[in-house]
Design a protein around this motif. Structure first.
Motif, PDB file in Angstrom:
ATOM      1  N   UNK A  71       0.774  -1.021   0.085  1.00  0.00           N
ATOM      2  CA  UNK A  71       0.009   0.162   0.045  1.00  0.00           C
ATOM      3  C   UNK A  71       0.799   1.189   0.005  1.00  0.00           C
ATOM      4  N   UNK A  72       0.876   2.201  -1.238  1.00  0.00           N
ATOM      5  CA  UNK A  72       1.956   2.937  -1.138  1.00  0.00           C
ATOM      6  C   UNK A  72       1.191   4.496  -1.027  1.00  0.00           C
ATOM      7  N   UNK A  73      -0.257   4.544  -0.481  1.00  0.00           N
ATOM      8  CA  UNK A  73      -0.603   5.861  -0.262  1.00  0.00           C
ATOM      9  C   UNK A  73      -0.630   6.433   1.034  1.00  0.00           C
ATOM     10  N   UNK A  74       0.166   5.668   2.000  1.00  0.00           N
ATOM     11  CA  UNK A  74       0.342   6.148   3.360  1.00  0.00           C
ATOM     12  C   UNK A  74       0.892   7.481   3.449  1.00  0.00           C
ATOM     13  N   UNK A  75       1.869   8.108   2.877  1.00  0.00           N
ATOM     14  CA  UNK A  75       2.091   9.454   3.005  1.00  0.00           C
ATOM     15  C   UNK A  75       1.192  10.338   2.366  1.00  0.00           C
ATOM     16  N   UNK A  76       0.449  10.058   1.643  1.00  0.00           N
ATOM     17  CA  UNK A  76      -0.959  10.898   0.990  1.00  0.00           C
ATOM     18  C   UNK A  76      -2.030  11.190   1.780  1.00  0.00           C
ATOM     19  N   UNK A  77      -1.929  10.415   3.023  1.00  0.00           N
ATOM     20  CA  UNK A  77      -3.213  10.593   3.947  1.00  0.00           C
ATOM     21  C   UNK A  77      -2.915  10.370   5.248  1.00  0.00           C
ATOM     22  N   UNK A  78      -3.769   9.640   5.974  1.00  0.00           N
ATOM     23  CA  UNK A  78      -3.250   9.190   7.563  1.00  0.00           C
ATOM     24  C   UNK A  78      -3.705   7.866   7.633  1.00  0.00           C
ATOM     25  N   UNK A  79      -3.122   7.250   8.683  1.00  0.00           N
ATOM     26  CA  UNK A  79      -3.031   5.802   9.169  1.00  0.00           C
ATOM     27  C   UNK A  79      -3.885   5.719  10.465  1.00  0.00           C
ATOM     28  N   UNK A  80      -4.820   5.001  10.516  1.00  0.00           N
ATOM     29  CA  UNK A  80      -5.360   4.842  11.964  1.00  0.00           C
ATOM     30  C   UNK A  80      -5.468   3.539  12.316  1.00  0.00           C
TER      31      UNK A  80
ATOM     32  N   UNK B  27       4.136  11.490   7.049  1.00  0.00           N
ATOM     33  CA  UNK B  27       4.954  12.203   6.348  1.00  0.00           C
ATOM     34  C   UNK B  27       6.255  12.562   6.718  1.00  0.00           C
ATOM     35  N   UNK B  28       6.892  11.519   7.225  1.00  0.00           N
ATOM     36  CA  UNK B  28       8.184  11.661   8.070  1.00  0.00           C
ATOM     37  C   UNK B  28       9.167  12.042   6.982  1.00  0.00           C
ATOM     38  N   UNK B  29       9.363  11.206   5.788  1.00  0.00           N
ATOM     39  CA  UNK B  29      10.295  11.388   4.891  1.00  0.00           C
ATOM     40  C   UNK B  29       9.626  10.733   3.431  1.00  0.00           C
ATOM     41  N   UNK B  30      10.663  10.710   2.396  1.00  0.00           N
ATOM     42  CA  UNK B  30      10.095  10.242   1.243  1.00  0.00           C
ATOM     43  C   UNK B  30       9.573   8.771   1.433  1.00  0.00           C
ATOM     44  N   UNK B  31       8.560   8.218   0.747  1.00  0.00           N
ATOM     45  CA  UNK B  31       8.058   6.814   0.958  1.00  0.00           C
ATOM     46  C   UNK B  31       9.161   5.703   0.727  1.00  0.00           C
TER      47      UNK B  31
END
Length: 481
Positions: free
Chosen positions: A263-272, A283-287
């Motif tokens: 799943x490569x959309x983690x940095x584009x949204x939020x994770x719960x 968004x800590x760093x590049x995916x």
């Protein structure tokens, strides 16, 4: 039954590192036999599922743009491992990555520019045409043409050792295969769920996290020879709970889901998590530098389950996984659809949205879209989740390979109490923990396997009086400090 042919180098394993060792030893003039535990159709270990190789380069190359110098590559490794790496060995890998592609191409590997969705790694990573399966097949064809003997469905249960020296391999069927030298390149223990359960134990909630792990790659990497070598007194390195551990689609199969379940959309949204709460900076760093920490993060959450949440603005900006996400037109509707507490989920999203600060969104760089006053923060690419449809992808820990392995040095020799074996060498996942104490950055596993596969093959050939002057010259340049 004992086979006592004139085998100079016995390679145990069938993936990238094993093949690089076999080809390098054969090029030096050694007779080589390779033992692959899997059937021919499943040959290649985890290398079947790879896509690219992280490459140092000082100037643009055919499929690599700009430059990616040694110091930057090293700093990336140092950062993702939090310093848990052997700098000398890591730099050998980095330097070798600048020189290996011509050799790979000679053995039939083809490279291509990255596909859309992966353009942000065009500077650092060279992609394989046809992926890992094509790479593995090219190497097997080259091995056959060079006269490497390959045996499939031949798992090895143990070795006969004379002190620190290799004598013979004993297969699961009881066959004894003697050789002058041996290269161990048969992977970690990721598909041995019993060992995973033993390593991870229980958490504070009384759960056994490993029971919810999915194995991204081969089912044949059970760590049989790793366990044997540990019992035999070989020097080890690494933490058994550290691994290339990715957050993958929870609907993936137990084995061999491969890249398409990531799943490569983690940095584009939020994770719960299961409690509908965020728990880490998406968004800590590049995916490519952070994707392999998310499996471990999910493993530490209740039930080892989480959800990646995006809205319409993210669609089309990432490589879509094989399974479609759950969609809804409202945040409350999405909570209901994925079984999370509606009030908590709505509060989490509303709090996140309120904390987003305006900026110039650009997912190709570390942009200024961030949250303010939110814990945990989202450092980059923080856009409100406010535009339907809203989409959720379920996440489970996906184990690619484990980092517990055998300690080695630039010769790739196995060590016993600090003493090098004169004829037993190691490559690939079985020694990756020397470079990767924790963390990961995209493509570096192939860099390690290719480098130490070639180092091990050359060392094994050298041990029987064979050498390839061209490779020895190349190694002298790689090892020059």
């Amino acid at each position: 039954m004992t086979r006592s042919a004139d085998i100079d180098v016995l390679v145990i394993g069938g993936g990238n590192a094993a093949l690089c060792a076999a080809l390098t030893a054969r090029e030096a003039g050694a007779t080589v036999m390779l033992l692959e535990a899997a059937p021919r159709a499943w040959r290649g270990g985890n290398s079947m599922h790879v896509r690219n190789l992280r490459c140092m380069h000082d100037t643009p190359q055919d499929v690599l743009v700009e430059s990616y110098p040694e110091e930057e590559y090293w700093r990336d490794l140092e950062k993702v491992t939090a310093g848990k790496t052997d700098e000398r060995l890591a730099r050998l890998v980095v330097r070798h990555s600048a020189r290996c592609r011509p050799w790979m191409i000679r053995h039939g590997v083809h490279f291509q520019p990255p596909l859309s969705g992966a353009l942000h790694v065009a500077r650092t990573n060279a992609f394989f045409m046809g992926g890992g399966k094509a790479l593995v097949n090219a190497y097997y064809r080259s091995a056959a043409a060079l006269g490497v003997e390959v045996r499939y469905e031949t798992p090895v249960d143990r070795l006969d050792l004379d002190g620190e020296r290799f004598v013979a391999a004993v297969t699961a069927s009881g066959e004894r295969i003697a050789a002058k030298t041996c290269v161990l390149a048969c992977g970690g223990f990721e598909s041995n769920l019993e060992w995973q359960r033993e390593a991870w134990g229980t958490n504070e909630r009384g759960e056994w996290p490993a029971e919810n792990f999915l194995i991204r790659g081969t089912r044949f990497n059970r760590g049989t020879l790793l366990r044997f070598m540990m019992t035999a007194g070989a020097d080890t390195i690494g933490d058994p709970t550290q691994a290339h551990c990715v957050a993958i689609d929870a609907r993936a199969p137990l084995y061999d889901g491969g890249i398409c379940t990531r799943i490569d959309c983690v940095s584009l949204g939020v994770v719960v998590d299961r409690d509908a709460r965020r728990f880490y900076d998406e968004g800590e760093d590049f995916w490519p530098k952070r994707y392999a920490i998310w499996g471990r993060l999910v493993a530490q959450r209740p039930g080892q389950i989480a959800w990646s949440i995006i809205d319409r603005k993210a669609i089309g900006r990432f490589m879509p996984p094989v399974f479609e996400g759950t969609r809804a037109d409202t945040i409350a509707g999405l909570a209901h659809a994925i079984g999370l507490d509606e009030a908590t989920f709505c509060e989490t999203i509303a709090t996140y949205n309120a904390a987003c600060r305006p900026g110039t969104f650009d997912h190709t760089r570390l942009d200024d879209c961030r949250t303010d006053g939110l814990a945990p923060p989202k450092t980059h690419w923080a856009l409100p989740i406010d535009t339907p449809p809203f989409v959720a992808y379920p996440l489970r820990p996906g184990i690619t390979f484990t980092y517990l392995g055998l300690k080695t040095d630039a010769t790739a020799a196995v060590r016993f109490g600090g003493r090098e074996s004169g004829n037993l060498f190691v490559a690939g996942e079985m020694m990756a923990g020397n470079v990767l104490g924790q963390g990961y950055t995209a493509g570096v596993g192939m860099s390690i396997g290719t480098a130490f596969g070639r180092f091990a093959g050359a060392s094994a050939a050298r041990a029987v009086g064979r050498s390839n002057p061209a490779f020895e010259e190349e190694m002298a340049l790689v090892c020059a400090f």
